[in-house]
Design a protein around this motif. Structure first.
Motif, PDB file in Angstrom:
ATOM      1  N   PHE A   7       0.704  -1.168   0.023  1.00 57.70           N
ATOM      2  CA  PHE A   7      -0.006  -0.054   0.290  1.00 57.70           C
ATOM      3  C   PHE A   7       0.900   1.331  -0.041  1.00 57.70           C
ATOM      4  O   PHE A   7       1.838   1.443   0.768  1.00 57.70           O
ATOM      5  N   ILE A   9       0.146   5.290   0.639  1.00 59.10           N
ATOM      6  CA  ILE A   9      -0.989   6.053   1.389  1.00 59.10           C
ATOM      7  C   ILE A   9      -0.641   7.467   1.173  1.00 59.10           C
ATOM      8  O   ILE A   9       0.393   8.028   1.331  1.00 59.10           O
ATOM      9  N   CYS A  87      -4.092   4.004  -1.242  1.00 62.92           N
ATOM     10  CA  CYS A  87      -5.100   4.520  -0.318  1.00 62.92           C
ATOM     11  C   CYS A  87      -4.988   6.012  -0.111  1.00 62.92           C
ATOM     12  O   CYS A  87      -3.578   6.413  -0.239  1.00 62.92           O
ATOM     13  N   PHE A 103      -8.396  -4.623   3.629  1.00 62.51           N
ATOM     14  CA  PHE A 103      -7.976  -4.450   2.120  1.00 62.51           C
ATOM     15  C   PHE A 103      -7.079  -5.798   1.780  1.00 62.51           C
ATOM     16  O   PHE A 103      -7.363  -6.275   0.768  1.00 62.51           O
ATOM     17  N   TRP A 153     -11.075   8.455  -0.112  1.00 64.01           N
ATOM     18  CA  TRP A 153     -10.239   7.825   1.145  1.00 64.01           C
ATOM     19  C   TRP A 153     -10.977   6.717   1.752  1.00 64.01           C
ATOM     20  O   TRP A 153     -10.595   5.959   2.388  1.00 64.01           O
ATOM     21  N   CYS A 156      -9.540   1.471  -1.814  1.00 61.07           N
ATOM     22  CA  CYS A 156      -8.136   0.937  -2.275  1.00 61.07           C
ATOM     23  C   CYS A 156      -8.045   0.683  -3.810  1.00 61.07           C
ATOM     24  O   CYS A 156      -9.148  -0.062  -4.036  1.00 61.07           O
ATOM     25  N   TYR A 197     -13.026   3.688   8.420  1.00 65.25           N
ATOM     26  CA  TYR A 197     -12.567   5.148   8.304  1.00 65.25           C
ATOM     27  C   TYR A 197     -13.264   5.774   9.051  1.00 65.25           C
ATOM     28  O   TYR A 197     -14.589   5.789   9.063  1.00 65.25           O
TER      29      TYR A 197
END
Length: 231
Positions: A7, A9, A87, A103, A153, A156, A197
């Motif tokens: 990932f 971010i 992400c 994810f 946000w 993914c 989130y």
């Protein structure tokens, strides 16, 4: 950190030194640890850099650029990302500890082409949370998210999907919707049964005043009607 983390971010920020700490801390506290954080400082004049560097985590990459608004900052993050999946997080929000793990678990079970993944999210104001509208799988994602807000946000996204799709830098508002609807028209989508989130609502957020403007609400309604006519 691996040379190519799972990932990447992307967190854009501008003069939010007093707010970004909780979001960065929530990323560091993730149960899934194979990530990099690209913190794109969009021309801050406060002590943002000092606050970020205080975390002393090698997975955090601080990048400063001239002020150009959120879309350009996010697009810069996309350009610099090394992860296979991207992400996003706003600088005044935060994640629950299993956000990336949700994810990762879904990706381990998917085949090619990988879908765009999404979690549900909480809205939090003054320490109190409430669940937002949950995705209805009986409705196509394009139609659903034309009527119900979907922040980037909560997603993914495979990095490859963003090579030819970027945030529109000339849009003052609704950049997320513009990008997301284009992506959903091209690639598979999967909603996860997870809520990880936390979208914080506070007096300093710029979008709060936008949603309260009558002309902005009218533009949203016109756009919804146009989309209904096309579907």
């Amino acid at each position: 950190m691996s040379a190519q983390p799972l990932f990447s971010i992307i967190m854009p920020t501008h003069n939010r030194a007093s707010l970004i700490g909780k979001g960065i801390g929530s990323i560091i506290d993730q149960s899934w640890t194979d990530w990099e954080l690209l913190l794109i400082d969009d021309g801050s004049t406060d002590h943002t850099r000092t606050g970020v560097e205080a975390f002393q985590d090698p997975r955090i990459r601080y990048v400063h650029q001239p002020h150009g608004e959120r879309s350009r900052a996010r697009n810069r993050g996309i350009e610099l990302a090394r992860g296979t999946h991207l992400c996003f997080i706003d600088d005044d929000d935060y994640w629950l500890p299993e956000h990336l793990a949700h994810f990762q678990s879904a990706l381990a079970r998917t085949s090619s082409p990988p879908p765009i993944l999404r979690v549900h999210y909480w809205q939090e104001r003054a320490g109190k949370r409430r669940l937002t509208v949950r995705y209805d799988p009986e409705i196509s994602p394009i139609r659903f998210f034309a009527h119900h807000f979907c922040g980037v946000w909560s997603l993914c996204i495979p990095r490859d999907y963003l090579q030819d799709n970027r945030f529109p830098p000339n849009f003052r508002h609704w950049q997320d919707t513009h990008l997301i609807l284009r992506l959903l028209a091209q690639y598979p989508f999967q909603q996860l049964d997870a809520t990880s989130y936390v979208y914080q609502i506070h007096d300093a957020m710029g979008s709060l005043s936008v949603y309260q403007q009558a002309d902005a609400r009218a533009r949203i309604e016109r756009r919804r009607m146009e989309l209904n006519e096309k579907m």
